[in-house]
Design a protein around this motif. Structure first.
Motif, PDB file in Angstrom:
ATOM      1  N   TRP A   9       0.836  -1.208   0.000  1.00 26.27           N
ATOM      2  CA  TRP A   9       0.000   0.000   0.000  1.00 26.27           C
ATOM      3  C   TRP A   9       0.870   1.258   0.000  1.00 26.27           C
ATOM      4  O   TRP A   9       0.554   2.234  -0.682  1.00 26.27           O
ATOM      5  CB  TRP A   9      -0.926  -0.007   1.214  1.00 26.27           C
ATOM      6  N   ALA A  10       1.944   1.234   0.753  1.00 26.64           N
ATOM      7  CA  ALA A  10       2.837   2.396   0.784  1.00 26.64           C
ATOM      8  C   ALA A  10       3.429   2.653  -0.595  1.00 26.64           C
ATOM      9  O   ALA A  10       3.507   3.806  -1.047  1.00 26.64           O
ATOM     10  CB  ALA A  10       3.945   2.180   1.812  1.00 26.64           C
ATOM     11  N   ASP A  11       3.842   1.596  -1.278  1.00 20.71           N
ATOM     12  CA  ASP A  11       4.379   1.754  -2.633  1.00 20.71           C
ATOM     13  C   ASP A  11       3.326   2.357  -3.558  1.00 20.71           C
ATOM     14  O   ASP A  11       3.635   3.210  -4.405  1.00 20.71           O
ATOM     15  CB  ASP A  11       4.837   0.401  -3.179  1.00 20.71           C
ATOM     16  N   LEU A  12       2.079   1.914  -3.387  1.00 16.81           N
ATOM     17  CA  LEU A  12       0.980   2.422  -4.221  1.00 16.81           C
ATOM     18  C   LEU A  12       0.762   3.914  -3.983  1.00 16.81           C
ATOM     19  O   LEU A  12       0.653   4.701  -4.937  1.00 16.81           O
ATOM     20  CB  LEU A  12      -0.299   1.639  -3.899  1.00 16.81           C
ATOM     21  N   LEU A  13       0.715   4.327  -2.727  1.00 15.75           N
ATOM     22  CA  LEU A  13       0.480   5.730  -2.411  1.00 15.75           C
ATOM     23  C   LEU A  13       1.671   6.605  -2.789  1.00 15.75           C
ATOM     24  O   LEU A  13       1.489   7.741  -3.251  1.00 15.75           O
ATOM     25  CB  LEU A  13       0.155   5.889  -0.925  1.00 15.75           C
ATOM     26  N   ASN A  14       2.873   6.101  -2.615  1.00 16.06           N
ATOM     27  CA  ASN A  14       4.052   6.868  -3.025  1.00 16.06           C
ATOM     28  C   ASN A  14       4.133   7.025  -4.539  1.00 16.06           C
ATOM     29  O   ASN A  14       4.639   8.032  -5.044  1.00 16.06           O
ATOM     30  CB  ASN A  14       5.319   6.191  -2.507  1.00 16.06           C
ATOM     31  N   GLU A  15       3.618   6.039  -5.272  1.00 18.50           N
ATOM     32  CA  GLU A  15       3.635   6.091  -6.744  1.00 18.50           C
ATOM     33  C   GLU A  15       2.560   7.040  -7.274  1.00 18.50           C
ATOM     34  O   GLU A  15       2.746   7.698  -8.305  1.00 18.50           O
ATOM     35  CB  GLU A  15       3.397   4.686  -7.309  1.00 18.50           C
ATOM     36  N   HIS A  16       1.428   7.119  -6.578  1.00 15.55           N
ATOM     37  CA  HIS A  16       0.299   7.948  -7.036  1.00 15.55           C
ATOM     38  C   HIS A  16      -0.154   8.880  -5.907  1.00 15.55           C
ATOM     39  O   HIS A  16      -1.311   8.817  -5.462  1.00 15.55           O
ATOM     40  CB  HIS A  16      -0.860   7.048  -7.470  1.00 15.55           C
ATOM     41  N   PRO A  17       0.692   9.760  -5.432  1.00 12.68           N
ATOM     42  CA  PRO A  17       0.378  10.534  -4.220  1.00 12.68           C
ATOM     43  C   PRO A  17      -0.770  11.524  -4.375  1.00 12.68           C
ATOM     44  O   PRO A  17      -1.373  11.922  -3.379  1.00 12.68           O
ATOM     45  CB  PRO A  17       1.688  11.260  -3.914  1.00 12.68           C
TER      46      PRO A  17
END
Length: 253
Positions: A178-186
């Motif tokens: 989830w962190a990778d997802l949010l960092n990729e699409h902030p």
């Protein structure tokens, strides 16, 4: 009732509240007219539309009349109205049924609805998860595919609700995904409590505390945007658009 209570507030208190239009039936072809009537009856009050529900666990089957559907033309009419007004709209639509199949039942149809309305600013509530609709093993990948699709740039997702937050930090691997997802699409996610009538600040803060492990994995920009910046940007735009629409339609040439 909501508008009446809002108008009793002082000007300073009003700045802390963004009232939303809810309670309409998304199977009703007159729902879009209702939204317009509410705005014109209470100009200067409302900031957006929703959360309103299409597929929602055991709730949908308890609604009088036929159940809401992604294929109902009333939904398209509502989204056309949202685009006309320029308002932000929060849509609850479960990604799957209570008894899930191998592929989430509602994901593809929902993406098609979003794509049919490129001028409607929308937020998908809880990324389609709920009390009885948990994430499949591919859930984060499906959300990433949505965020990476150039035809879906007008759609964001919210990560509210403590039950959903528990899914997101179920283990270290899940929290990292989830962190990778949010960092990729902030710029495409919003956090909120979705607390139901809490009696204290702790009730509002519960969801935030659940996500402590996730917050630690976000970079500084993503942390700010997900918690504050995206909300401010989306609602500032929505409010300005609604006020302009109200002015134009209250004082037609």
């Amino acid at each position: 009732m909501l508008a009446s209570e809002y108008m009793k507030l002082s000007e300073e208190q009003k700045k802390r509240v963004d009232p939303m239009i809810t309670g309409f039936n998304p199977t009703d072809m007159y729902a879009s007219d209702h939204i317009k009537r509410v705005l014109l009856a209470f100009p200067g009050v409302f900031s957006g539309i929703g959360e309103f529900s299409i597929h929602k666990e055991f709730v949908s089957s308890k609604v009088t009349g036929h159940a809401a559907s992604l294929h109902n033309p009333a939904l398209d009419k509502i989204l056309e109205t949202i685009a006309e007004i320029g308002a932000i709209a929060f849509i609850h639509c479960d990604i799957d049924n209570v008894r899930p199949g191998e592929v989430p039942d509602h994901y593809a149809d929902l993406m098609e609805v979003f794509k049919r309305h490129p001028n409607a600013s929308m937020v998908w509530a809880h990324t389609g998860l709920g009390r009885f609709v948990g994430p499949s093993i591919e859930h984060v990948n499906l959300i990433d595919a949505m965020m990476s699709d150039p035809e879906l740039g007008h759609v964001a997702a919210d990560i509210s609700w403590d039950l959903v937050n528990d899914y997101m930090v179920a283990d270290e691997e899940t929290a990292q995904a989830w962190a990778d997802l949010l960092n990729e699409h902030p710029t495409r996610f919003l956090f909120g409590s979705d607390a139901v009538a809490p009696s204290s600040w702790e009730g509002y803060n519960k969801s935030y505390e659940i996500l402590t492990d996730l917050w630690a994995l976000l970079d500084k920009e993503a942390m700010h945007l997900v918690n504050v910046g995206n909300y401010e940007r989306m609602f500032d735009e929505s409010i300005a658009n609604i006020r302009a629409w109200e002015k134009q339609n209250l004082n037609p040439k």
